[in-house]
Structures are given as structure tokens and as C-alpha cells.
Enzyme design. Sequence first.
Site, short mmCIF file in Angstrom:
data_model
loop_
_atom_site.label_atom_id
_atom_site.label_comp_id
_atom_site.label_asym_id
_atom_site.label_seq_id
_atom_site.Cartn_x
_atom_site.Cartn_y
_atom_site.Cartn_z
N PHE A 38 -0.49 -23.91 4.78
CA PHE A 38 -1.88 -25.19 5.93
C PHE A 38 -1.66 -26.25 4.35
O PHE A 38 -1.85 -26.90 5.11
CB PHE A 38 -3.86 -24.19 5.16
CG PHE A 38 -4.65 -25.08 4.76
CD1 PHE A 38 -5.07 -26.35 6.03
CD2 PHE A 38 -5.91 -24.78 3.99
CE1 PHE A 38 -6.14 -26.60 5.77
CE2 PHE A 38 -6.43 -25.68 4.13
CZ PHE A 38 -7.14 -26.45 4.88
N ASP A 58 9.67 -21.40 1.98
CA ASP A 58 8.49 -20.26 2.39
C ASP A 58 9.42 -19.31 2.55
O ASP A 58 9.94 -19.54 3.13
CB ASP A 58 7.97 -21.04 3.40
CG ASP A 58 6.22 -21.18 3.35
OD1 ASP A 58 5.64 -22.11 2.97
OD2 ASP A 58 5.76 -20.03 3.63
N PHE A 61 4.82 -15.48 4.57
CA PHE A 61 3.57 -14.25 4.30
C PHE A 61 2.98 -14.87 4.79
O PHE A 61 1.69 -14.28 6.04
CB PHE A 61 3.44 -14.31 2.57
CG PHE A 61 2.43 -13.19 2.37
CD1 PHE A 61 2.30 -12.32 3.47
CD2 PHE A 61 1.49 -13.81 1.70
CE1 PHE A 61 1.28 -10.81 3.07
CE2 PHE A 61 0.61 -13.05 1.22
CZ PHE A 61 0.37 -11.62 1.50
N LEU A 98 3.26 -24.89 -4.54
CA LEU A 98 2.27 -24.77 -3.10
C LEU A 98 2.25 -23.10 -3.26
O LEU A 98 1.17 -22.54 -2.88
CB LEU A 98 1.84 -25.20 -2.50
CG LEU A 98 0.84 -26.76 -2.41
CD1 LEU A 98 1.74 -28.00 -3.65
CD2 LEU A 98 0.72 -27.13 -1.29
N ALA A 139 -0.22 -26.46 -8.09
CA ALA A 139 -1.28 -26.27 -7.43
C ALA A 139 -1.49 -24.95 -8.03
O ALA A 139 -1.85 -23.77 -7.76
CB ALA A 139 -0.66 -25.76 -5.85
N TYR A 170 -4.69 -12.90 -8.51
CA TYR A 170 -4.95 -14.63 -8.40
C TYR A 170 -5.21 -15.55 -9.83
O TYR A 170 -4.78 -15.97 -10.07
CB TYR A 170 -5.74 -15.41 -7.07
CG TYR A 170 -5.58 -15.99 -6.72
CD1 TYR A 170 -4.07 -16.62 -5.98
CD2 TYR A 170 -7.00 -16.97 -6.74
CE1 TYR A 170 -4.87 -18.25 -5.61
CE2 TYR A 170 -6.82 -18.92 -6.08
CZ TYR A 170 -5.77 -18.39 -5.19
OH TYR A 170 -5.96 -20.16 -5.08
N LYS A 174 -2.71 -17.46 -11.58
CA LYS A 174 -3.02 -18.87 -11.42
C LYS A 174 -2.80 -19.18 -13.59
O LYS A 174 -2.72 -20.41 -13.83
CB LYS A 174 -3.94 -19.52 -10.68
CG LYS A 174 -4.05 -19.35 -9.83
CD LYS A 174 -2.85 -20.81 -9.06
CE LYS A 174 -2.93 -20.40 -7.20
NZ LYS A 174 -1.85 -21.42 -6.69
N GLU A 188 10.42 -27.84 -23.09
CA GLU A 188 12.24 -28.52 -22.96
C GLU A 188 11.62 -29.70 -21.94
O GLU A 188 12.26 -30.65 -21.91
CB GLU A 188 11.68 -28.08 -21.59
CG GLU A 188 12.22 -26.30 -21.85
CD GLU A 188 13.15 -25.78 -22.42
OE1 GLU A 188 14.42 -26.76 -21.93
OE2 GLU A 188 13.38 -24.85 -22.54
P1 NAD Z 1 -1.91 -21.00 2.21
O1 NAD Z 1 -1.50 -19.72 2.34
O2 NAD Z 1 -2.09 -21.37 3.84
O3 NAD Z 1 -0.13 -21.87 2.34
C1 NAD Z 1 0.83 -20.64 1.32
C2 NAD Z 1 2.27 -20.93 2.00
O4 NAD Z 1 3.10 -19.74 0.13
C3 NAD Z 1 2.39 -20.04 2.78
O5 NAD Z 1 2.63 -20.97 3.96
C4 NAD Z 1 2.93 -19.01 2.19
O6 NAD Z 1 3.80 -17.98 3.65
C5 NAD Z 1 3.94 -19.69 1.33
N1 NAD Z 1 4.52 -18.51 0.38
C6 NAD Z 1 3.15 -17.03 -0.36
N2 NAD Z 1 4.51 -16.85 -1.10
C7 NAD Z 1 4.93 -16.92 -1.20
C8 NAD Z 1 6.68 -16.32 -1.68
N3 NAD Z 1 6.84 -15.89 -3.31
N4 NAD Z 1 8.03 -17.16 -1.52
C9 NAD Z 1 7.49 -18.71 -1.36
N5 NAD Z 1 6.16 -18.65 -0.66
C10 NAD Z 1 5.27 -19.03 -0.22
O7 NAD Z 1 -2.81 -21.40 1.59
P2 NAD Z 1 -3.48 -22.52 1.42
O8 NAD Z 1 -4.39 -22.90 1.41
O9 NAD Z 1 -1.97 -23.83 2.07
O10 NAD Z 1 -2.73 -22.95 -0.39
C11 NAD Z 1 -1.08 -23.68 -1.06
C12 NAD Z 1 -1.61 -23.77 -2.65
O11 NAD Z 1 -2.74 -24.16 -3.05
C13 NAD Z 1 -1.53 -22.51 -2.60
O12 NAD Z 1 -0.96 -22.57 -4.05
C14 NAD Z 1 -3.28 -22.24 -3.32
O13 NAD Z 1 -3.29 -21.23 -4.36
C15 NAD Z 1 -3.81 -23.29 -4.31
N6 NAD Z 1 -5.15 -23.90 -3.45
C16 NAD Z 1 -5.97 -23.51 -2.37
C17 NAD Z 1 -6.92 -24.34 -1.99
C18 NAD Z 1 -7.73 -24.08 -0.58
O14 NAD Z 1 -9.14 -23.74 -0.72
N7 NAD Z 1 -6.64 -23.79 -0.08
C19 NAD Z 1 -8.13 -23.66 -2.82
C20 NAD Z 1 -7.45 -23.87 -4.30
C21 NAD Z 1 -5.76 -23.50 -4.90
#
Ligand code: NAD
Length: 348
Positions: A38, A58, A61, A98, A139, A170, A174, A188
Site C-alpha cells: 500500500f 517484494d 505476502f 518498508l 519504516a 510487530y 520494529k 559502521e
Molecule cells: P503492506 O502490507 O501493504 O506492505 C508491506 C509490503 O511488504 C507488502 O508488499 C509485502 O508483500 C511486503 N513484504 C512483507 N514481508 C516481506 C518480506 N519478508 N520480503 C519482501 N517483502 C515483504 O503495508 P503498508 O501499510 O504499506 O506498510 C508499509 C510499511 O510501513 C511497513 O513497514 C509498516 O510496518 C509501516 N507502517 C505502516 C503503517 C500504516 O498505517 N500503513 C503504520 C505504521 C508503519
Amino acid sequence: LERKIRMLESRVPKKYAEVTFLNYLKKKRILITGGAGFVGSHLVDTLMLQGHDVIVVDNFFTGRKRNVEQWIGHENFELIHHDIVNPLFIEVDQIYHLASPASPPHYMQNPVKTIKTNTLGTINMLGLARRVNATILIASTSEVYGNPDKHPQSESYWGHVNPIGPRACYDEGKRVAETLTYAYAKQEHMQVRVARIFNTYGPRMHMNDGRVVSNFILQALQGHGITVYGAGNQTRSFQYVSDLVDGLISLMESNYTLPVNIGNPVEHTINEFATIIKDIVGGNSEIKHVAEVEDDPQRRKPDITRAKLYLKWEPKIPLDIGLQKTVDYFTKELKLFKLVYSSNPLGN
Ligand code: NAD
Ligand code: UDP
């Protein structure tokens, strides 16, 4: 030099007119892990439009190819199916890291994998950044504050996290990712950025994301009951995705290395939020209270003084405007979903 550049630019064929030589000089190779998700896919759009080379890694997942399909075939874009728990060798200038499931049902589905992604995956990305001397942005999340006993949350607050609760994979994942980032930076001498992201919403959220924004909108659009978990007095502050993308890029381009909250400080109870969505969508859905979830943070609102001061950033999109765009998106998604399933001879 400026005159020489202008002269060279005047010779660029018309179809490449937007790719000026000046832009070419500023062009970077940027890796986005989780770029098919997203938030990542919106970041891809902005960085591609700025003329950079963008590489998405990506494992799909929770991400989808269709989030970035608009760029497939573009000479500046590359999509790599790879799980960041395994090392990656690539030459880049910047890394936006991310990759991690973000919604509670998704990250709780396989908690061990969530921890591996945020620890081993982050070590791999920090190792990559060190090898190629890239700046890396992690992120992180407001979840590092847990169920906070300080309000609003500023970056100096250390948090209140249950280390063995259902959200720990989670939250603690993080927190370790942040610890790793500063350990690498110190040992580093690396360039690091840490964004503590607060609840974000917008188009391209997954229909089965399970977070409050998508649940409430989809329930209201289908005339189902709007499910408030518990009494609904818990609060959240919601930011629109384009504000987050602006904040992430401002942070990456700044020289600020400590964690920065990126979120919208306008706070609502979940009860208020249910009513706001019901009013925007219309329809006859009832707001119903169901069982509360374990360890649900009771209050959440970012103190964004640091972002305002060091990044000159603050959110711009008001909740009603952002929610309307999101409602429009989910309306289209529902139509598509119905079309696909009604045309499937095996579907029922
Ligand atoms: P999302 O689930 O839509 O996107 C996460 C992406 O990471 C997905 O495309 C997934 O397939 C990929 N992914 C997961 N595990 C993976 C792995 N082991 N190897 C490769 N790819 C992998 O979530 P989002 O809402 O887009 O969040 C993106 C980042 O922002 C995340 O790190 C999340 O923790 C952080 N975040 C988001 C929010 C929010 O409200 N959306 C809030 C706080 C933090
Ligand atoms: N929530 C709710 N109904 C839902 C989904 C979520 O009442 O269908 C509540 C949840 O209990 C929490 C808030 O909405 O208090 C935000 O939940 P979400 O999963 O979106 O994100 P969180 O901030 O908890 O990670």
C-alpha cells in the site's frame, strides 16, 4: 556549466523533453523494499515521476503486482520477487525499507515470520546499505510506543509495550529494527533515517487488510454492521497516504538521523470514526460493538514538533477529503470483485 547543460538539453529529442539533463544529474537509484504494498506503491509513483531509477523488492505476502503495474516496462523501473529475509546484492544510492506486514491480522498470521522480516530482513538491508554506501530509511511505527502512558507521543518517549502479547511480533520487531539501525550507524558510520509512521489510509489498501479504515468503509458500502471493537473509546489519528509519502521523502532528503514521527495529529475515538465513515458513505449500516481485542492501544496521537522543525513537514489532507478518495477507491474495488466472481463459472 549551466549554459553548456542548457545547450545539451536543447538537443534532447522532443519525446524525452521532460527528462532534462539537470534532472539526469540528480537522478538516483532507489530501492524500495515492500514497494508493491500500500504505502510502498505510492512512494514508487512519486519517485518515478521525479525521474529516478526505482527498484522494488517484494515477496507479495500482502503486496500486489497490480499496485505497480503502471510502471512495468518503463526503462527506469524494476520489480524483483525476493524475500528480504535472504540477502540481496544490488547497487543503489538510497533504500526505503518498508517490507513488513503492517495490519494486525496480517502480522499476527505468522508472528515468527514477522519477527524474521523485521530483524533478519533489516540486518540484510542495513548490510546492503553499508556495502554500497547508501542512505537507508527504516519504516518504523507508532507501535513502538505500545499502549502509551504518555500523550501525545513524542519521539523521546520510550514506550509501553507488552513483550509477549499478540502484537509483540510487530512492536518488538520494529523496536529491534530501530536498535539495529542505530547500532549499524554508530559502528559502521552509516547514513540512517527512522520514520515512526502513525495510522495511514488511502487507495490501494487491501480489501482484506483488516484495519479499521478498510473494515469500516467496506462494511458501510455493503450495508453490513460496522464492527467497533470494545467500547470504542480508544483513539487513533489518521493520515492520508500522500502526506506520508511527502514526509518519507523529506526525511530521506534531510540530514536528520534521529527518529521522526510522521502522522496526522487530529485524534478521534473509534466511535467517532465509525460515525464519520457512516456519514460519508451513507446507507443503513448499524454501528455494533463486538469483543475488544487484546492489548489494543487506548490512545494514539503523534507529537509532530520534530517533523515540523527539521523537515518543514506537516500533513495537508483533511480527513473528509482523504476518506472520500478512499471510499471512491473501495467502491471501484467492490465492483471489480463482484465482476470477477460473477464471471467465474466455478464461483457461487
Ligand atoms: P503492506 O502490507 O501493504 O506492505 C508491506 C509490503 O511488504 C507488502 O508488499 C509485502 O508483500 C511486503 N513484504 C512483507 N514481508 C516481506 C518480506 N519478508 N520480503 C519482501 N517483502 C515483504 O503495508 P503498508 O501499510 O504499506 O506498510 C508499509 C510499511 O510501513 C511497513 O513497514 C509498516 O510496518 C509501516 N507502517 C505502516 C503503517 C500504516 O498505517 N500503513 C503504520 C505504521 C508503519
Ligand atoms: N478496530 C475496530 N474495528 C475494526 C478494526 C479495528 O474497532 O473492524 C479498532 C481497533 O481495535 C483499534 C483501532 O480500530 O482500536 C485501529 O485498529 P487498526 O487495526 O486499524 O490499527 P492499529 O492502530 O490497532 O494497529
